[in-house]
Design a protein around this motif. Structure first.
Motif, short mmCIF file in Angstrom:
data_model
loop_
_atom_site.label_atom_id
_atom_site.label_comp_id
_atom_site.label_asym_id
_atom_site.label_seq_id
_atom_site.Cartn_x
_atom_site.Cartn_y
_atom_site.Cartn_z
N ALA A 95 0.83 -1.21 0.00
CA ALA A 95 0.00 0.00 0.00
C ALA A 95 0.86 1.26 0.00
O ALA A 95 0.57 2.24 -0.70
N PHE A 96 1.93 1.26 0.78
CA PHE A 96 2.80 2.44 0.85
C PHE A 96 3.87 2.43 -0.24
O PHE A 96 4.17 3.49 -0.83
N ASP A 97 4.44 1.28 -0.53
CA ASP A 97 5.47 1.22 -1.57
C ASP A 97 4.91 1.63 -2.93
O ASP A 97 5.60 2.27 -3.73
N ALA A 98 3.66 1.27 -3.19
CA ALA A 98 3.06 1.55 -4.50
C ALA A 98 2.83 3.03 -4.76
O ALA A 98 2.60 3.43 -5.91
N VAL A 99 2.89 3.85 -3.72
CA VAL A 99 2.68 5.30 -3.90
C VAL A 99 3.92 6.10 -3.51
O VAL A 99 3.87 7.33 -3.41
N GLY A 100 5.03 5.38 -3.25
CA GLY A 100 6.26 6.08 -2.87
C GLY A 100 6.23 6.66 -1.48
O GLY A 100 7.01 7.56 -1.15
N GLY A 101 5.36 6.14 -0.63
CA GLY A 101 5.23 6.65 0.73
C GLY A 101 6.23 6.04 1.68
O GLY A 101 6.90 5.04 1.37
N GLU A 102 6.33 6.64 2.83
CA GLU A 102 7.16 6.12 3.91
C GLU A 102 6.25 5.71 5.06
O GLU A 102 5.28 6.42 5.36
N HIS A 103 6.54 4.60 5.72
CA HIS A 103 5.76 4.22 6.89
C HIS A 103 6.66 3.49 7.87
O HIS A 103 7.57 2.77 7.47
N ASN A 104 6.40 3.74 9.14
CA ASN A 104 7.24 3.14 10.17
C ASN A 104 6.54 3.34 11.52
O ASN A 104 5.41 3.80 11.59
N ALA A 105 7.25 3.01 12.58
CA ALA A 105 6.71 3.19 13.93
C ALA A 105 7.84 3.50 14.89
O ALA A 105 9.01 3.21 14.62
N ILE A 106 7.48 4.10 16.01
CA ILE A 106 8.43 4.44 17.07
C ILE A 106 7.89 3.91 18.38
O ILE A 106 6.74 4.17 18.74
N THR A 107 8.70 3.15 19.10
CA THR A 107 8.39 2.80 20.48
C THR A 107 9.29 3.64 21.37
O THR A 107 10.50 3.68 21.17
N ALA A 108 8.70 4.33 22.32
CA ALA A 108 9.47 5.16 23.26
C ALA A 108 9.12 4.74 24.68
O ALA A 108 8.37 3.79 24.90
N LYS A 109 9.66 5.45 25.63
CA LYS A 109 9.42 5.08 27.02
C LYS A 109 8.03 5.47 27.49
O LYS A 109 7.48 4.84 28.40
N GLU A 110 7.40 6.49 26.84
CA GLU A 110 6.09 6.93 27.28
C GLU A 110 5.03 6.98 26.17
O GLU A 110 3.91 7.40 26.42
N TYR A 111 5.37 6.56 24.98
CA TYR A 111 4.37 6.55 23.92
C TYR A 111 4.81 5.60 22.80
O TYR A 111 5.97 5.18 22.73
N THR A 112 3.85 5.29 21.92
CA THR A 112 4.12 4.55 20.68
C THR A 112 3.45 5.31 19.56
O THR A 112 2.33 5.82 19.72
N CYS A 113 4.10 5.39 18.41
CA CYS A 113 3.53 6.11 17.27
C CYS A 113 3.72 5.30 16.00
O CYS A 113 4.83 4.83 15.70
N TYR A 114 2.64 5.15 15.23
CA TYR A 114 2.67 4.53 13.91
C TYR A 114 2.41 5.65 12.91
O TYR A 114 1.41 6.36 13.02
#
Length: 454
Positions: A95-114
């Motif tokens: 889904a992301f590769d087909a449109v040249g997008g970037e996607h990832n996630a971050i795990t931190a000590k007080e939050y998570t973000c996708y």
């Protein structure tokens, strides 16, 4: 915008203001979901982040016969990319590769973000896929075991980086038994031990509508996005018909910290010693954190900093030398780092602590204050050229500080910092307990009288 804009949790609609940076809006849905956007005129892309206020500090240990959740937050960061009832892992990647997008996630000590960064025309797709991942991950048992191996390889890679090892040991040393002292990614032991059921329990307990913050910066229309987020989450199985208040932000009173071992040495046959000195810092909402950023800039924030000039330029004792500060809801850490040849670690540690203590005794010069203000305000302005930074500013503001601070306000706060403010925070740090973390071919005895008595 004049001054910081508060982000109260009992206000369903909020328009923060329209200035040179764009229009910032926030909507709180009846289900407790918070959606923030920053519309940037002329932008042709957008960065979207799905934030949860759950980090490594929130994992439960094994108590009363219950399984340990240690390592679950990092495990989830991996597993949410592995499929939902409507999408396979390959579907998500395509889904992301087909449109040249970037996607990832971050795990931190007080939050998570996708998060994802895409062209404006692909924002709806990015919202749909991220919503599906967050709301409907299956945590497939076979994928779970495969990903266990991947995470162990990731930890092994980090263990081969002496800087990463020194950093993890420093957090343990400065913060002791506080949950913030635990490594974000878990340890090989906790990753091997945690079971799929424990991770599932952690997922179901911490990923719910009232815990979710969606932040988007760039080419985004707020009302359209709100509608799209609701539609995507409903399609992925979340029941948004009920009424709930957003999850409360974390308490910000400083915790009582009992440091761990004053000196931690990891002996490895390396060509260089990774050396870190650390001490308790400030919580993320402390008004003195701006003065702390000025202190860090003067002390170790660039090629003109005192540490760079004294350790590298004048004495040639290190290639990399710097300082940094980390602030969390109820604790913080300030650290000095240098990579040096074996046998030089004691001299380098004396110089680094000596420079901090010299600022505590004598302060900084007016020229240093002006230069630090310019460095910090310039770096902030340049960072805001990127929608990733703007999206992160929205998410962190909503989850952590409870206020939105634009560039003008950042600069105003920097301009308000005085010489006395910087010296005062240096005194606070210099009077605190000092911990040492070092990785390389060295002995603990080298640091016997470096550490301040506890």
């Amino acid at each position: 915008m004049n001054g910081a804009a508060p982000l109260p949790l009992d206000l369903p609609e909020l328009v923060i203001g329209e200035g040179a940076e764009g229009l910032v809006r926030r909507t709180i849905l009846p289900s407790g979901i918070r959606i923030l956007t920053e519309h940037i005129p002329g932008a042709r892309s957008a960065t979207v982040g799905f934030w949860l206020a759950v980090g490594s500090r929130d994992e439960l240990g094994a108590e009363g016969g219950a399984p340990s959740h240690y390592g679950s937050t990092h495990f989830l960061e991996h597993l949410l990319f592995k499929g939902t009832p409507r999408r396979s892992a390959l579907d998500i990647a395509v889904a992301f590769d087909a449109v040249g997008g970037e996607h990832n996630a971050i795990t931190a000590k007080e939050y998570t973000c996708y998060y994802a960064k895409v062209r404006d025309r692909d924002l709806s797709m990015a919202v749909d896929v991220l919503a599906d991942m967050v709301a409907a991950s299956t945590l497939d048992p076979d994928e779970f075991e495969t990903e266990r191996g991947v995470i162990l390889e990731e930890l092994a890679m980090a263990e081969d980086d002496p800087g990463d090892v020194a950093g993890e040991r420093l957090f343990e040393a400065v913060l002791g038994e506080h949950p913030l002292g635990r490594p974000i990614g878990g340890t090989p032991a906790t990753i091997r031990a945690v079971g799929r059921d424990a991770v599932w329990e952690h997922y179901r307990a911490t990923y719910s509508p009232h815990d979710l913050v969606v932040a988007v910066a760039g080419a985004v229309e707020h009302d359209v996005l709100v509608e799209r987020v609701e539609k995507a989450l409903r399609a992925s199985g979340w029941d948004l018909s009920g009424s709930a208040s957003p999850a409360a932000r974390r308490p910000t009173a400083a915790a009582a910290i009992v440091p761990g071992a004053p000196v931690t040495v990891v002996r490895k046959p390396l060509e260089q010693v990774s050396l870190m000195l650390g001490m308790p810092g400030l919580v993320a909402t402390d008004d003195r954190r701006v003065a702390l950023s000025v202190l860090s800039s003067v002390l170790g924030g660039g090629m003109s900093s005192r540490l760079f000039q004294e350790v590298r330029e004048r004495r040639g004792l290190a290639y990399s030398v710097y300082s940094f500060a980390q602030g969390y809801s109820d604790a913080g850490l300030f650290s000095l780092y240098a990579g040096c040849a074996p046998g030089r670690e004691r001299a380098v540690s004396d110089i680094m602590l000596g420079e901090l203590r010299r600022i505590a005794a004598d302060g900084i010069t007016p020229d240093e204050l002006v230069r630090a203000r310019g460095q910090l305000s310039g770096a902030a302005a340049l960072a805001l050229e990127d929608t990733d930074t703007r999206m992160s500013r929205l998410g962190r503001s909503e989850l952590s500080t409870g206020e939105f601070v634009d560039l003008d306000e950042q600069v105003r706060r920097l301009e308000a910092v005085t010489l006395d403010d910087v010296r005062s925070i240096a005194v606070t740090l210099a009077e605190g307990s000092v911990s040492v973390s070092a990785v390389g071919p060295i002995d603990e005895a080298v640091f016997d009288d470096v550490v301040v008595a506890r």
